[in-house]
Each structure stands twice: as structure tokens, then as C-alpha cells.
Design a protein around this motif. Structure first.
Motif, short mmCIF file in Angstrom:
data_model
loop_
_atom_site.label_atom_id
_atom_site.label_comp_id
_atom_site.label_asym_id
_atom_site.label_seq_id
_atom_site.Cartn_x
_atom_site.Cartn_y
_atom_site.Cartn_z
N ALA A 30 59.29 45.54 44.87
CA ALA A 30 58.64 46.38 45.89
C ALA A 30 57.23 45.88 46.18
N LEU A 31 56.52 45.44 45.15
CA LEU A 31 55.17 44.91 45.33
C LEU A 31 55.22 43.64 46.18
N LYS A 32 56.18 42.78 45.90
CA LYS A 32 56.32 41.55 46.69
C LYS A 32 56.58 41.89 48.16
N GLN A 33 57.44 42.86 48.41
CA GLN A 33 57.74 43.27 49.79
C GLN A 33 56.51 43.89 50.45
N ALA A 34 55.75 44.68 49.69
CA ALA A 34 54.55 45.30 50.24
C ALA A 34 53.51 44.24 50.59
N ILE A 45 43.25 37.56 49.12
CA ILE A 45 42.18 38.30 48.45
C ILE A 45 42.75 39.29 47.44
N PHE A 46 43.79 40.00 47.82
CA PHE A 46 44.45 40.94 46.90
C PHE A 46 44.92 40.22 45.64
N GLU A 47 45.61 39.10 45.81
CA GLU A 47 46.13 38.37 44.66
C GLU A 47 45.02 37.80 43.79
N LEU A 48 43.98 37.30 44.40
CA LEU A 48 42.85 36.78 43.62
C LEU A 48 42.21 37.89 42.79
N ASN A 49 42.07 39.06 43.39
CA ASN A 49 41.41 40.17 42.71
C ASN A 49 42.32 40.84 41.68
N LYS A 50 43.52 41.20 42.08
CA LYS A 50 44.38 42.02 41.22
C LYS A 50 45.28 41.22 40.29
N GLU A 51 45.61 40.00 40.67
CA GLU A 51 46.53 39.22 39.85
C GLU A 51 45.81 38.13 39.06
N GLN A 52 44.70 37.65 39.60
CA GLN A 52 43.94 36.62 38.89
C GLN A 52 42.62 37.15 38.34
N ASN A 53 42.38 38.44 38.56
CA ASN A 53 41.21 39.14 38.01
C ASN A 53 39.86 38.54 38.40
N LEU A 54 39.78 38.00 39.60
CA LEU A 54 38.50 37.50 40.08
C LEU A 54 37.70 38.65 40.68
N SER A 55 36.41 38.61 40.50
CA SER A 55 35.54 39.64 41.07
C SER A 55 35.36 39.40 42.56
N VAL A 56 34.81 40.39 43.23
CA VAL A 56 34.52 40.26 44.66
C VAL A 56 33.58 39.08 44.89
N ALA A 57 32.57 38.95 44.05
CA ALA A 57 31.61 37.86 44.20
C ALA A 57 32.29 36.50 44.00
N VAL A 69 33.03 41.09 53.46
CA VAL A 69 34.32 40.73 54.06
C VAL A 69 35.42 40.87 53.01
N VAL A 70 35.15 40.41 51.80
CA VAL A 70 36.12 40.55 50.71
C VAL A 70 36.41 42.02 50.45
N ARG A 71 35.35 42.83 50.36
CA ARG A 71 35.54 44.28 50.12
C ARG A 71 36.37 44.92 51.23
N ASN A 72 36.07 44.59 52.48
CA ASN A 72 36.80 45.17 53.62
C ASN A 72 38.27 44.77 53.59
N GLN A 73 38.54 43.49 53.37
CA GLN A 73 39.91 43.00 53.34
C GLN A 73 40.68 43.59 52.16
N LEU A 74 40.02 43.70 51.02
CA LEU A 74 40.66 44.27 49.83
C LEU A 74 40.94 45.75 50.02
N SER A 75 40.02 46.45 50.63
CA SER A 75 40.21 47.88 50.89
C SER A 75 41.40 48.11 51.81
N THR A 76 41.49 47.33 52.87
CA THR A 76 42.62 47.45 53.80
C THR A 76 43.93 47.10 53.11
N ALA A 77 43.91 46.04 52.33
CA ALA A 77 45.12 45.63 51.60
C ALA A 77 45.57 46.73 50.63
N PHE A 95 48.23 49.27 37.77
CA PHE A 95 48.03 47.96 38.36
C PHE A 95 46.73 47.87 39.13
N LEU A 96 46.38 48.91 39.85
CA LEU A 96 45.20 48.88 40.70
C LEU A 96 43.96 49.45 40.04
#
Length: 99
Positions: A30-34, A45-57, A69-77, A95-96
Motif C-alpha cells: 500500500a505504501l508503494k502504491q501511495a 524527498i519523502f524517501e530521503l527523509n523517511k526511508e534514508q533518515n536524512l534531515s531537511v537540511a 522547498v524540502v519542507r513544503n514538498q515533504l508536507s504535501t507528500a 513510520f512517520l
């Protein structure tokens, strides 16, 4: 993902292992489909943050974009992902939880 696995390990006495694996597999599918509903940049950006644990910076530096821009894109995602995965609310919360 690690927190979900740890959670499953802690509740072994309350359920069947095969059922838990199916639940996790269904969540992953379901996550893959989402994630397919995200734009390529949002997904990245989502994968870098949530799956690879990179910070916004770290993401902003890696992608040569501003942190906002990262924050905005991540928020929308995250809004899209949450909507798509409502039935997996507990797993999704784990997960989140880094955001």
C-alpha cells in the motif's frame, strides 16, 4: 519500518507471526502504491527523509534546493501518504513519527 518490526517483536504473544507478516507486506504494498501518487520530486524527498533518515537540511544540500522547498514538498507528500494509508493508521504513525 524498524519501529514497526520492533513493535511486532514486542507483541509476539498476542498474535500469529504469519498474520503479522501479511499485515506488514500489505502495508509495504500500500505504501508503494501511495508513493506512486506523489510527484517524482515529492517521492524523492519523502524517501530521503523517511526511508534514508536524512534531515531537511541534508536533503536540501543534496538536491541543491532551499530547506523551505524540502519542507513544503515533504508536507504535501505526507498529506497524500496519510490519506492513502488511513487503514494502516497505527503502522503509519510509527513510520512517520520522525517528521
Amino acid at each position: 519500518m524498524e519501529e514497526f518490526i520492533e513493535y511486532n517483536d514486542n507483541i509476539r504473544t498476542s498474535g500469529d507471526e504469519a498474520e503479522k507478516q501479511i499485515d506488514f507486506d500489505q502495508f509495504c504494498k500500500a505504501l508503494k502504491q501511495a508513493k506512486e501518487k506523489l510527484t517524482p520530486r515529492q517521492r524523492e524527498i519523502f524517501e530521503l527523509n523517511k526511508e534514508q533518515n536524512l534531515s531537511v537540511a541534508e536533503i536540501a544540500e543534496q538536491l541543491c534546493i532551499k530547506e523551505q522547498v524540502v519542507r513544503n514538498q515533504l508536507s504535501t507528500a505526507l498529506k497524500i501518504i496519510r490519506t492513502e494509508l488511513q487503514q494502516y493508521s497505527f503502522i503509519l504513525l510509527l513510520f512517520l513519527s520522525h517528521f
